[in-house]
Design an enzyme around this catalytic site. Structure first.
Site, mmCIF file in Angstrom:
data_model
loop_
_atom_site.group_PDB
_atom_site.id
_atom_site.type_symbol
_atom_site.label_atom_id
_atom_site.label_comp_id
_atom_site.label_asym_id
_atom_site.label_seq_id
_atom_site.Cartn_x
_atom_site.Cartn_y
_atom_site.Cartn_z
ATOM 1 C CG HIS A 23 -1.971 -1.058 1.178
ATOM 2 N ND1 HIS A 23 -3.306 -0.779 1.087
ATOM 3 C CD2 HIS A 23 -1.886 -2.418 1.190
ATOM 4 C CE1 HIS A 23 -4.002 -1.910 1.053
ATOM 5 N NE2 HIS A 23 -3.157 -2.916 1.121
ATOM 6 C CG ASP A 124 -4.694 2.090 2.330
ATOM 7 O OD1 ASP A 124 -5.555 1.453 1.698
ATOM 8 O OD2 ASP A 124 -3.469 1.888 2.205
ATOM 9 C CD GLU A 370 6.109 -5.335 -9.061
ATOM 10 O OE1 GLU A 370 6.562 -6.493 -8.965
ATOM 11 O OE2 GLU A 370 6.380 -4.427 -8.265
#
Length: 463
Positions: A23, A124, A370
């Site tokens: 995060h 968050d 990724e």
């Protein structure tokens, strides 16, 4: 673009991510992309140990990003392992204590926000107490999700629907397919064994996460309309609030960590081995820093890799092997075609190497981005419910092959691992996955698309 850069109005954003590097790093990379435009000043807030572990800020962005450390209160720190400040520092049974320590930062965060008076704060999913705090200070707050919009639609419907008998989800069967409030065709859903885990979550935690996410003034997603326009639109329709995607923040744009990795001695030993392998022949295996693998998991994964016959590079943390062992003789039998690495590796460099054909992963949001950024087919073995949804949507989009599990207990076999790897890597019927992954890689790594999303985000906040 010109309208933003010619504006004299400089925004001040505060960022307060959850204490997990999956995060913190996306928040940090978003901060750098925003700062790069020269119109945004960022105050990035975390604990001292986490601030010290962040990558260095590029010199040309120093004047735009301020790192602020808020230490844990002594009474909360006492309940954690020594120097523990993130999820990677604590065992699973201590996560609740880490959440309490995070919650204990309220007062010091309030003082900081009062004195710095940011235009916005990005927060968050754990900080359920932050929206009321921001509201009391007249600071608008934006929930920045490192997860796709799909997660919000599936797990966090508006309370008006939750209270409607037609939309109640009280049985396991209610979660096995898409929710009734999804108006378009989808096969998204959980498996029986996954729903049992979901029902096992403490109700106060579920309610707190709901309150954190749904109390925002603005939804901000690490996503883009080219990937999930229907889910992004649905969040706005369900919750009657603005929704802004900020792009994937792909790893090739992050910190330029690749340059630092070039100098790392680990890469000097890994690259020659990868260079010897055939193009697209290697399976890269990594399950993040927080997945706890059982002995059965380790055994079936290892023997599945062996059975597949493919070269492999398996990164397995020492902590994941602390209570488990690789199968007897496995490393000796596979030493000519496989590497088991028990240390940190330059993951981006490995994924970028042309010898990599597939990425065997737990399907965490960052890992997905990724892998697809470099056009790699994903072979997925999810362990948490959010990862399960990611695996399903990747399967729908034909860029990920999910390893079959037993519906009742979630177990999997070495045979299913090997079969899934062959489908992703070489089987003719799997060619659509390989083609779609390459196509998706062009989207994920497109810097012009990413730049457009950042500019749109700044323009929205300015107006």
């Amino acid at each position: 673009m010109s309208s933003i850069r010619n504006s004299d109005k400089q925004l001040h954003l505060a960022m307060f991510p959850w204490l997990a590097f999956g995060h913190m790093l996306p928040f940090f990379e978003l901060a750098k992309l925003l700062a790069h435009k020269g119109q945004v000043r960022i105050t990035f807030i975390s604990t001292p140990g986490n601030i010290n572990r962040l990558p260095k800020i590029p010199p040309h962005l120093d004047s735009f990003i301020t790192l602020v450390s808020l230490p844990f209160l002594p009474e909360h720190k006492a309940n954690l392992p020594e120097n523990a400040e993130s999820t990677m520092d604590v065992p699973g049974d201590k996560t609740a204590e880490l959440r309490m320590a995070y919650e204990g930062l309220q007062e010091s965060l309030a003082q900081l926000l009062k004195s710095s008076a940011p235009n916005w704060i990005l927060y968050d999913f754990i900080a359920h107490w932050l929206p009321p705090l921001a509201n009391s200070l007249n600071i608008p707050c934006a929930y920045f999700s490192v997860f796709p919009a799909l997660d919000t639609c599936f797990f966090h419907p508006p309370k008006s629907l939750v209270g409607n008998p037609a939309f109640l989800r009280t049985k396991i069967e209610d979660f096995l397919g898409p929710p009734k409030w999804v108006p378009f065709p989808s096969k998204i859903g959980l498996k029986f064994h996954e729903v049992k885990k979901f029902f096992g979550a403490p109700p106060p935690l579920v309610e707190n996460v709901d309150n954190a996410i749904l109390s925002c003034d603005l939804f901000v997603y690490r996503s883009c309309t080219e990937f999930e326009s229907e889910w992004l639109n649905l969040v706005g329709e369900l919750h009657k609030k603005p929704v802004i995607p900020v792009g994937f923040i792909p790893p090739t744009l992050q910190v330029r960590a690749v340059d630092e990795e070039e100098k790392n001695p680990m890469w000097a030993t890994i690259k020659p081995w990868l260079d010897k392998q055939r193009h697209g022949s290697v399976v890269y295996v990594a399950f993040g820093s927080e997945i706890k693998l059982s002995q059965e998991d380790i055994t079936e994964m290892a023997l599945g890799l062996e059975l597949s016959g493919f070269p492999f590079f398996w990164v397995i943390r020492k902590e994941q092997l602390s209570l488990t062992d690789l199968p007897n003789g496995f490393e000796d039998r596979t030493k000519d075609r496989g590497i088991v690495c028990k240390d940190w590796v330059p993951q981006l460099k490995i994924l970028a190497h042309e010898s990599i054909g597939a990425y065997f992963t737990h399907c965490g949001a960052g890992s997905v981005l990724e892998g697809l950024n470099f056009g790699r087919v994903l072979v997925t073995l999810p362990f948490y419910v959010d990862q399960s949804l990611h695996a399903r949507v990747l399967e729908e989009k034909k860029v990920g092959v999910e390893i079959p599990r037993n519906e009742q207990d979630g177990s999997f076999t070495r045979t299913s691992v090997a079969k899934s790897l062959r489908l992703a890597m070489v089987d003719e019927e799997g060619s659509i996955y390989r083609d779609k992954a390459k196509e998706m890689g062009l989207l994920f790594s497109d810097s012009h698309i990413q730049d457009r999303y950042i500019e749109n985000f700044i323009e929205y906040l300015q107006n």
